[in-house]
Design an enzyme around this catalytic site. Structure first.
Site, PDB file in Angstrom:
ATOM      1  N   TYR A 143       0.838  -1.197   0.000  1.00  0.00           N
ATOM      2  CA  TYR A 143       0.000   0.000   0.000  1.00  0.00           C
ATOM      3  C   TYR A 143       0.872   1.246   0.000  1.00  0.00           C
ATOM      4  O   TYR A 143       0.626   2.201  -0.743  1.00  0.00           O
ATOM      5  CB  TYR A 143      -0.930  -0.013   1.227  1.00  0.00           C
ATOM      6  CG  TYR A 143      -1.865  -1.190   1.209  1.00  0.00           C
ATOM      7  CD1 TYR A 143      -3.019  -1.163   0.434  1.00  0.00           C
ATOM      8  CD2 TYR A 143      -1.584  -2.341   1.946  1.00  0.00           C
ATOM      9  CE1 TYR A 143      -3.865  -2.258   0.390  1.00  0.00           C
ATOM     10  CE2 TYR A 143      -2.418  -3.438   1.911  1.00  0.00           C
ATOM     11  CZ  TYR A 143      -3.564  -3.397   1.135  1.00  0.00           C
ATOM     12  OH  TYR A 143      -4.395  -4.486   1.084  1.00  0.00           O
TER      13      TYR A 143
ATOM     14  N   ASN B 233     -12.431  -1.195  -5.015  1.00  0.00           N
ATOM     15  CA  ASN B 233     -12.125  -1.444  -6.432  1.00  0.00           C
ATOM     16  C   ASN B 233     -13.319  -2.111  -7.116  1.00  0.00           C
ATOM     17  O   ASN B 233     -13.700  -3.221  -6.763  1.00  0.00           O
ATOM     18  CB  ASN B 233     -10.892  -2.367  -6.503  1.00  0.00           C
ATOM     19  CG  ASN B 233     -10.546  -2.801  -7.917  1.00  0.00           C
ATOM     20  OD1 ASN B 233     -11.103  -2.277  -8.884  1.00  0.00           O
ATOM     21  ND2 ASN B 233      -9.635  -3.761  -8.037  1.00  0.00           N
TER      22      ASN B 233
ATOM     23  N   CYS C 107      -6.026  -5.668  -7.411  1.00  0.00           N
ATOM     24  CA  CYS C 107      -5.779  -5.229  -6.039  1.00  0.00           C
ATOM     25  C   CYS C 107      -5.315  -6.386  -5.161  1.00  0.00           C
ATOM     26  O   CYS C 107      -4.784  -6.161  -4.074  1.00  0.00           O
ATOM     27  CB  CYS C 107      -7.012  -4.546  -5.451  1.00  0.00           C
ATOM     28  SG  CYS C 107      -8.502  -5.517  -5.549  1.00  0.00           S
ATOM     29  N   HIS C 108      -5.491  -7.633  -5.665  1.00  0.00           N
ATOM     30  CA  HIS C 108      -4.975  -8.766  -4.882  1.00  0.00           C
ATOM     31  C   HIS C 108      -3.450  -8.758  -4.829  1.00  0.00           C
ATOM     32  O   HIS C 108      -2.855  -9.455  -4.028  1.00  0.00           O
ATOM     33  CB  HIS C 108      -5.482 -10.096  -5.481  1.00  0.00           C
ATOM     34  CG  HIS C 108      -5.107 -10.299  -6.920  1.00  0.00           C
ATOM     35  ND1 HIS C 108      -5.840  -9.738  -7.954  1.00  0.00           N
ATOM     36  CD2 HIS C 108      -4.099 -10.971  -7.512  1.00  0.00           C
ATOM     37  CE1 HIS C 108      -5.298 -10.082  -9.122  1.00  0.00           C
ATOM     38  NE2 HIS C 108      -4.222 -10.825  -8.873  1.00  0.00           N
TER      39      HIS C 108
ATOM     40  N   GLU D 251      -1.124 -17.046  -9.573  1.00  0.00           N
ATOM     41  CA  GLU D 251      -0.105 -16.282 -10.293  1.00  0.00           C
ATOM     42  C   GLU D 251       1.310 -16.703  -9.906  1.00  0.00           C
ATOM     43  O   GLU D 251       2.288 -16.140 -10.418  1.00  0.00           O
ATOM     44  CB  GLU D 251      -0.308 -14.776 -10.036  1.00  0.00           C
ATOM     45  CG  GLU D 251      -1.651 -14.270 -10.557  1.00  0.00           C
ATOM     46  CD  GLU D 251      -1.776 -12.741 -10.506  1.00  0.00           C
ATOM     47  OE1 GLU D 251      -0.794 -12.069 -10.157  1.00  0.00           O
ATOM     48  OE2 GLU D 251      -2.873 -12.245 -10.819  1.00  0.00           O
TER      49      GLU D 251
END
Lengths: 184, 153
Positions: free
Chosen positions: A122, A145, A153-154, A180
Site C-alpha cells: 500500500y 475497487n 488489487c490482490h 499467479e
C-alpha cells in the site's frame, strides 16, 4: 406463460445493440466462485464476488437500465477463463471508472501497472501516485475497487508481507496470488 | 412517504415478461406475439429512465403491451389500411420529444412524453405514474405550458 428462450435472448441482444442500456451484465463461474461481470458502452465497470447484491449498486452508479446480456460480456468472460486457465497474464479490456472519485481512479490506474505474479505494498503504491503518506487512503480506494481481478488489487499486500485484506475475502486473495505463482 | 424505488430493469423484466407474453399470445396468437413482446419491452426500456418511482410497473407495462396489440391488430387487416402516424423526420414521436423535454421537471416530462410520444390516455398515464387521471392531465398541460414559455422566451 413462459417466454421462449429464443425470444428472450433476441430481446436482450436487441436492447443492447440499440444502445438502450446503461449496463449489460452476465454471470460467470470461476475458481474463486460465481462472478457478476458488467460493462457500460465505455468498458468493463464491475466484477462482483456477490452477484445477488450487485445490481442495486450498478443502478446507483450508472442508471437503472440494466439487463443481463451474455453476448455483450463475451470478451470479458473469455479473458477471465484464459486467466484462470493459466493462458493469460494481462487483460486487454477497456474499463469504465467514470463514477469514481479522482483519487481512486489515480490509485487504480497505478494499480493496473503492477504485473502478473508480483506484489507491491500500500505504501509503495501511495508513493507512486505522489502521496507517500496516504497508504491508508490507498487501502480504502483498493477496498472499493469495482473491477477486482482485472485491476489486480490482490497484488497489494501489507508492508510486512501479510495479505492484510481483500474486499472479496482473504481466501480469494490468496487463491489469486497462488494462481499467479506469487505465493509458494 | 418514501417513493418505491425503480428496480434495475432486469428485475422489472423478469417479474413481468411472462405476464406480458401471456397477454400478447391471448390477444394476437403465438406468432405475432413475439414481435409485440419485443416491441413492448423496448418501449418500456426507452421510457424507463423517465419513470419517477417503481409503483404500478405491472399495470404500466401491460398498458404498453395492450396498445401495441391494438396497433398490430389494425395492421393485420389490410382492407382498413390506416395511414401511418405523421412522423416528421422518420423518427418515432417519443424520440423527437426526448431532446425537448429533457429539462422539464420529472413528473411533467413523464406526462408529456407518455401523452404525446406514446399517445397514452390520461387515465393510463395516471395509472402508470401512480397518480390520478386529473393529476396526469395537469402535469402534461403544465409541461406543455412550460415548453411554450421557453419557446417564446
Amino acid at each position: 406463460m413462459t417466454v421462449p428462450i429464443e425470444l428472450d435472448r433476441r430481446f436482450r441482444d436487441t436492447a443492447a445493440s440499440e444502445g438502450l442500456l446503461d449496463v449489460a451484465y452476465d454471470l460467470a463461474d470461476s475458481p474463486v466462485g460465481a462472478l457478476l461481470v458488467a460493462a457500460t458502452g465505455r468498458g468493463l465497470c464491475r466484477i462482483s464476488f456477490t452477484p445477488d447484491e450487485a445490481l442495486d449498486g450498478l443502478a446507483e452508479a450508472f442508471g437503472a437500465r440494466i439487463l443481463r446480456v451474455p453476448r455483450q460480456l463475451d470478451p470479458v468472460r473469455r479473458q477471465l477463463d484464459e486467466y484462470f486457465e493459466h493462458r493469460r497474464t494481462e487483460f486487454d479490456l477497456e474499463t469504465d471508472l467514470s463514477p469514481l472519485p479522482e483519487f481512486q481512479r489515480g490509485v487504480l490506474t497505478e494499480l493496473a501497472r503492477v504485473p502478473f505474479g508480483q506484489v507491491t505494498t500500500y505504501g509503495a503504491l501511495a508513493g507512486k501516485i505522489g502521496r507517500p503518506r496516504a497508504a491508508r487512503a490507498v487501502g480504502g480506494a483498493l477496498n472499493r475497487n469495482p473491477v477486482p481481478i482485472v485491476l489486480p488489487c490482490h497484488r497489494v499486500v501489507g508492508a510486512s508481507g501479510s495479505l492484510t485484506g481483500y474486499a472479496g475475502g482473504l481466501d480469494r486473495k490468496e487463491a489469486l496470488l497462488r494462481l499467479e505463482g506469487a505465493l509458494i | 412517504m418514501q417513493a418505491v424505488a425503480i428496480p434495475p430493469f432486469e428485475r422489472f423484466y423478469e417479474a413481468n415478461r411472462d405476464a406480458v407474453y401471456g397477454r400478447l399470445v391471448r390477444r394476437l396468437g403465438r406468432q405475432r406475439a413475439e414481435d409485440a413482446f419485443q416491441e413492448t419491452f423496448l418501449r418500456a426500456l426507452r421510457a424507463y429512465a423517465a419513470l419517477e418511482h417503481g409503483e404500478h410497473l405491472r399495470a404500466w407495462v401491460l398498458t404498453i403491451a395492450d396498445r401495441i396489440a391494438i396497433d398490430q391488430h389494425r395492421r393485420s387487416r389490410p382492407t382498413e389500411e390506416l395511414p401511418d402516424l405523421p412522423v416528421e423526420d422518420g423518427r418515432p414521436a417519443y424520440a423527437q420529444l426526448a431532446p425537448l423535454t429533457g429539462s422539464l421537471p420529472p413528473k411533467e416530462r413523464a406526462a408529456v412524453v407518455l401523452r404525446y410520444g406514446y399517445d397514452m390516455t390520461y387515465a393510463e398515464i395516471g395509472a402508470a405514474l401512480g397518480s390520478s387521471e386529473e393529476a396526469a392531465r395537469q402535469a402534461a398541460s403544465s409541461g406543455v405550458r412550460r415548453l411554450r414559455g421557453r419557446e417564446s422566451a
